[in-house]
Scaffold this active site. Structure first.
Site, short mmCIF file in Angstrom:
data_model
loop_
_atom_site.label_atom_id
_atom_site.label_comp_id
_atom_site.label_asym_id
_atom_site.label_seq_id
_atom_site.Cartn_x
_atom_site.Cartn_y
_atom_site.Cartn_z
N GLY A 57 72.29 37.11 90.34
CA GLY A 57 72.61 36.59 89.02
C GLY A 57 71.98 37.36 87.88
N GLY A 67 72.82 40.20 86.89
CA GLY A 67 73.83 40.97 86.15
C GLY A 67 74.15 42.32 86.74
N HIS A 102 77.83 42.71 86.66
CA HIS A 102 78.16 42.76 85.23
C HIS A 102 77.94 44.16 84.68
CE1 HIS A 102 78.93 40.73 81.52
NE2 HIS A 102 77.78 41.05 80.99
N GLU A 121 47.51 38.53 86.44
CA GLU A 121 47.94 39.89 86.11
C GLU A 121 47.05 40.50 85.02
OE1 GLU A 121 49.84 41.30 88.11
OE2 GLU A 121 50.54 39.47 89.09
P1 ADP Z 1 74.66 39.70 90.19
O1 ADP Z 1 75.78 40.64 90.50
O2 ADP Z 1 73.39 40.40 89.85
O3 ADP Z 1 74.45 38.62 91.18
P2 ADP Z 1 76.40 38.97 88.05
O4 ADP Z 1 76.61 40.32 87.48
O5 ADP Z 1 77.48 38.44 88.90
O6 ADP Z 1 75.04 38.94 88.84
O7 ADP Z 1 76.06 37.99 86.86
C1 ADP Z 1 76.69 36.75 86.74
C2 ADP Z 1 77.06 36.49 85.30
O8 ADP Z 1 75.90 36.34 84.50
C3 ADP Z 1 77.83 37.64 84.71
O9 ADP Z 1 79.19 37.44 84.85
C4 ADP Z 1 77.41 37.63 83.26
O10 ADP Z 1 78.31 36.88 82.48
C5 ADP Z 1 76.08 36.93 83.25
N1 ADP Z 1 75.02 37.90 83.00
C6 ADP Z 1 74.10 38.31 83.90
N2 ADP Z 1 73.25 39.19 83.37
C7 ADP Z 1 73.67 39.40 82.10
C8 ADP Z 1 73.20 40.22 81.03
N3 ADP Z 1 72.15 41.02 81.15
N4 ADP Z 1 73.87 40.16 79.86
C9 ADP Z 1 74.93 39.35 79.71
N5 ADP Z 1 75.41 38.57 80.68
C10 ADP Z 1 74.80 38.57 81.86
ZN ZN Z 2 47.70 40.32 92.26
#
Ligand code: ADP
Ligand code: ZN
Length: 626
Positions: free
Chosen positions: A197, A199, A202, A417
């Site tokens: 999640g 991104g 994304h 940390e």
């Molecule tokens: P992963 O592939 O890392 O599991 P995703 O790319 O499927 O995660 O992310 C899920 C959703 O979360 C994306 O469709 C996007 O809308 C949102 N999201 C995640 N990270 C970001 C980011 N840095 N900026 C904007 N939206 C993001």
């Molecule tokens: Zn440590």
């Protein structure tokens, strides 16, 4: 979409064909059979009009109603009998002799089975020029976006370093010829590493969007099938598809599903997975230089990947997509708040502060939940209260994928940390701080990254301070809290390992001299240590390790006690910013007020609110679905 697994289809088909084969060779069952004695009686009574003789089978037609039945003679019918029947005005027909071959009953099923095997091989091996198979089971389940995705870098918040690194790829995909002419070698494989999640998909899509090239997405689990050869065929198909759409991006999510370290031939591997992985390696190597395909893959477990995947020319570039820090969270919230009517009281910066541990997907989800709440109440705008309620739901909801951190955890991590960082900063021979963060990564709640100078030789003093730095996290906890946590497990392992090796391998302890007590063997099974000393020495080594660790622990505890005010400053800065780079860290250490650091976005509204109220999961039944 036809989701019945391929092997099931195959078994079904085989069963039908075999059944059919047997039905061919077996005789049709007669419909109406009559006892032989009844038949004899009927002949005597003159009721039989016609007999068709087929070996011992007699097909009889009655005189009065033309009824037909079948009966079987005990022995082949001889000419005498036939003449007798002729005398009784019975019409006798003899069937043509059968070219019956006992082999045939065997051969037909055999041939059919052969045919089946051939069909199977045809489909699993098929590599037609177009890659189009009649059946879909060897087709990759990839989603092909022939048009470039609409997503671009503007839609990706945070991850500035990642975007910077990926820009080169975008440039290449935009004008591959320019790079080819220069003979430049472009990385074909980019591994995106980060928690679910965060991104990864994304940002990969954004790369395709920026470069305006097709985006072909598959998931590692698509290639995992029970049946040997299918996964490999799908990999092949995926790359065939990509070649037709080049320049383009192939994105493989969850690459660890196929790319796991292969069993070193010990205990038997998983044939199917190995074949699939091998196919992937072959495809990665097989690109001609001119092909303009970039493969991006995502994982949150780079450590389990097969080393072969990470070799030069394959996934030799790794880009970290970490959980966002407070600044990143605010930007992500801003992006996803677009098109959602927010009330005046909504403060996304504050919301970002209250959602440590949330990844992009969580934040998107949060805004959506809030919109649902507002809509349910038929309100025109989303209020701060909706957003807080939604954050609660995301935390409580079962769908929560990533780690959610309580305020207490954050504090402990920040002190821990900060302890590491202070030790690294103040100890003379330790490496300086490169970055310190309380944004979790992998299984670590936070980490302090030293700025390593690459030297081949590690001095005794540097190693000793290294041990002290490793122990400083726990020391800070001891100093501040009257309790300690499990967070230092890895630190202890690292410190102990260093101490032991200083004594047994590197001859750095006066009592033990320059004797190699321990020899590290590197074999294809991985390294292991062989002990070359007596029980007595073992005991002395253990004691010396303990003493060394104790000394270093006391040293940092003393240091941190002296620098308690700095420890507090750094900890507060960490709680505020979550991440400090080298420069920011030094400024905080030197006592510059926090406010003089560049504010995250807009200056904090009320200064009293050092500690914003947290969303603490309430102990109540999950209302997520209500
Ligand atoms: P992963 O592939 O890392 O599991 P995703 O790319 O499927 O995660 O992310 C899920 C959703 O979360 C994306 O469709 C996007 O809308 C949102 N999201 C995640 N990270 C970001 C980011 N840095 N900026 C904007 N939206 C993001
Ligand atoms: Zn440590």
């Amino acid at each position: 979409m036809n989701r019945l697994p391929f092997n099931l289809w195959f078994i079904l088909l085989a069963a039908i064909l075999i059944a059919w084969a047997f039905s061919l060779t077996s005789n049709q069952q007669p419909t109406n059979q009559v006892a032989y004695t009844t038949f004899l009686n009927e002949i005597d009574q003159g009721r039989v009009a016609k007999i068709a003789v087929d070996g011992r089978q007699l097909n009889v037609t009655r005189r009065e109603d033309s009824d037909q039945y079948v009966t079987y003679a005990p022995s082949p019918i001889d000419t005498t009998t036939i003449r007798e029947w002729g005398d009784k005005k019975i019409q006798v027909e003899i069937a043509a002799p059968r070219r019956d071959n006992p082999l045939l009953g065997f051969l037909i099923p055999l041939l059919l089975i052969g045919l089946l095997v051939a069909i199977f091989f045809f489909f699993s091996r098929n590599r037609g020029p177009s890659g189009d198979n009649a059946f879909s089971f060897t087709k990759s389940r990839a989603k092909v976006l022939t048009e470039a995705p609409k997503t671009n870098f503007k839609d990706v918040a945070g991850c500035e370093e990642a975007k910077e690194e990926l820009k080169e790829i975008v440039e290449f995909l935009k004008a591959p010829a320019r790079f080819h002419e220069m003979g430049a070698r472009i990385p074909k494989g980019v591994l995106l590493v980060g928690p679910p999640g965060s991104g990864k998909t994304h940002i990969a899509r954004a790369v395709a969007g920026e470069a305006k090239v097709p985006f072909i997405a598959a998931s590692g689990s698509d290639f995992v099938e029970m049946f040997v050869g299918v996964g490999a065929a799908r990999v092949r198909d995926l790359f065939e598809t990509a070649k037709r759409h080049a320049p383009c991006i192939i994105f493989i999510d969850e690459i660890d599903a196929v790319g796991r370290r292969r069993g070193g031939g010990v205990g038997g591997g998983n044939d199917e997975r190995e074949q699939t992985l091998n196919q992937l390696l072959v495809e990665l190597d097989g690109f001609e230089k001119e092909t303009s395909i970039i493969i991006m893959a995502a994982t949150n477990r780079p450590d389990v990947l097969d080393p072969a995947l990470l070799r030069p020319g394959r996934f030799d570039r790794q880009v970290a997509i970490d959980a966002p820090d407070v600044k990143g969270r605010e930007q992500i919230l801003k992006i996803h708040a677009k098109g959602k009517p927010l009330a005046e009281d909504v403060d996304l910066a504050l919301l970002a502060k209250r959602t440590p541990g949330f990844v992009g997907a969580d934040l998107e989800n949060l805004l959506n939940e809030a919109a649902l709440l507002a809509a349910r109440d038929s309100r025109k705008k989303i209020t701060m209260k909706d957003l807080e309620e939604a954050a609660d739901r995301v935390i409580m909801g079962p769908a929560k994928k990533s780690m959610v951190i309580t305020q207490k955890d954050r504090e402990v991590t920040a002190y821990h940390e900060a302890g590491h960082a202070l030790a690294a900063h103040f100890l003379e021979h330790a490496d300086n701080v490169h970055k310190v963060t309380i944004v979790p990564r992998g299984r670590a709640m936070g980490f302090m990254m030293p700025s390593r100078q690459d030297t081949l030789h590690w001095s005794k003093k540097r190693l000793t301070d290294q041990i002290a730095v490793a122990l400083a996290g726990r020391a800070a906890e001891e100093l501040v809290f009257d309790d300690v946590t499990t967070g230092a497990e890895n630190d202890f392992r690292q410190a102990t390992d260093l101490a032991r090796r200083m004594i047994t391998e590197w001859g750095m302890h006066p009592d033990f001299g320059t004797v190699a007590y321990q020899v590290r063997e590197d074999t294809y099974l991985g390294g292991y240590d062989t002990r070359q000393y007596s029980e007595d020495t073992a005991k002395r080594i253990d004691e010396a390790v303990q003493k060394l660790l104790k000394e270093q622990h006391d040293k940092v505890l003393h240091l941190l006690t002296e620098k308690r005010d700095v420890l507090e400053r750094v900890t507060q800065a960490l709680l505020e910013r979550e991440t400090l780079n080298a420069e920011e860290f030094v400024r905080v250490v030197e006592g510059e007020a926090l406010e003089s650091l560049e504010p995250p976005s807009e200056p904090p509204k009320d200064k009293e609110e050092k500690e914003p109220p947290r969303i603490v999961p309430k102990i109540k039944p999950n209302l997520g679905g209500a």
